[in-house]
Write an enzyme that holds these catalytic residues in place. Sequence first.
Site, PDB file in Angstrom:
ATOM      1  N   ASP A 183      -1.649   6.350   6.597  1.00 53.55           N
ATOM      2  CA  ASP A 183      -2.730   5.526   6.041  1.00 53.55           C
ATOM      3  C   ASP A 183      -3.044   4.447   7.073  1.00 53.55           C
ATOM      4  OD1 ASP A 183      -4.330   3.675   4.830  1.00 53.55           O
ATOM      5  OD2 ASP A 183      -2.972   3.243   3.149  1.00 53.55           O
ATOM      6  N   TRP A 193       0.822  -1.220   0.000  1.00 51.85           N
ATOM      7  CA  TRP A 193       0.000   0.000   0.000  1.00 51.85           C
ATOM      8  C   TRP A 193       0.849   1.260   0.000  1.00 51.85           C
ATOM      9  CZ3 TRP A 193      -4.354  -0.798  -2.066  1.00 51.85           C
ATOM     10  CH2 TRP A 193      -4.971  -2.046  -1.911  1.00 51.85           C
ATOM     11  N   LYS A 200     -12.374  -2.075   7.360  1.00 52.15           N
ATOM     12  CA  LYS A 200     -11.749  -3.051   8.260  1.00 52.15           C
ATOM     13  C   LYS A 200     -12.315  -2.885   9.678  1.00 52.15           C
ATOM     14  CE  LYS A 200      -8.432  -3.014   4.849  1.00 52.15           C
ATOM     15  NZ  LYS A 200      -8.897  -4.082   3.987  1.00 52.15           N
TER      16      LYS A 200
END
Length: 359
Positions: free
Chosen positions: A171, A102, A195
């Site tokens: 992030d 990511w 999540k």
Amino acid sequence: MSEIYNFSAGPAMLPKPVLRQMQEELLEYENAKASVMEISHRGVDFMALAQKAEQDLRDLMTIPSNYKVLFLQGGASAQFSMVPINLLRGKNTANYANTGHWSVKAIAEAQRYSKVNICTDSSANKFTDIEDFSNWQIDESAAYLHYTPNETIAGLEFDFIPEVDMPVVADMSSTILSREIDVSKFGVIYAGAQKNIGPAGLTIVIVREDLIGEVVPKQPILFDYTTQANNDSMYNTPSTFPWYAAGRVFEWLKEKGGIAEMAKINERKANKLYQAIDQSGFYSNPVNPKYRSWMNVPFILADNSLDKLFLEKSYNANLLALKGHKSVGGMRASIYNAMPESGVDTLIEFMADFEKQHG
Ligand code: PMP
């Protein structure tokens, strides 16, 4: 029939009590006489819901009053663009830590707007370790430092916050609300909801007010934090159902005792699973133990020809979605807040049984 546990990394892992509550109130939301999906986002019922969700999140994370909390769309991936657009503020370099899949995506997008100084790079160790912070090559003239506190695919999680003389951007998609953090150490925190927050379709952005207002020219109006902050995240139609669901998750978290309590459970869940892996001789996890994720636990079997059988048998035992990401192979157990400790216990028992039979 035994309880079903879903170890999926996304696009959502929701606490069962919250799913049940949403089912009960799906047709009529509180006193609104309609489904929460059908009521106006500008009406009193939704406005009250939106304000409460924000306040509950502020309470849970102890968000200081000089931070805006935005409820946006576009996922964490949209933030890969919005961060440079809003945070460069006249500068032309940004520091990015490259610690996984990511990070790589965030870097590629930032490079469309700015020079990127990769201040640390874990690619040589296949994203299984984090370089000691004292060795990071920080460009002090850069506009900000971006990092990914939990890399969802390799299961690599920071146990520290980089201390630099510029805004730190994180992030937190796969770690937000899993452990206590000091929000005041960050310029921007963002997270795709899917999540620990709620269903996909919502992105939370927590941004320090003084960083808002100076965007790269000629960018989409929706990508300007000012637009979103000045319109209570309702410049256009917001993602109302995920916003509502997130609010219910925040209430559930508060009932559970907040993030401090959640963190204790999360640490315990992760520790026992890693311990089972390390003690087995059949399963393994390559990440430096200091930086092993509490949320995503990848592991491989000593013989990968057994992967298919492991997945079949675990599925039949009601342990779902254990297939690892294709880039690392093997298995991955995502054990977000919504995964009860009993799910991890059941997985550990299953793994031991499987090893006995096939190891
Ligand atoms: N960052 C991290 C750490 C992630 O785990 C994910 C999704 N799994 C993303 C970014 C991308 O999020 P989205 O799909 O919401 O754009």
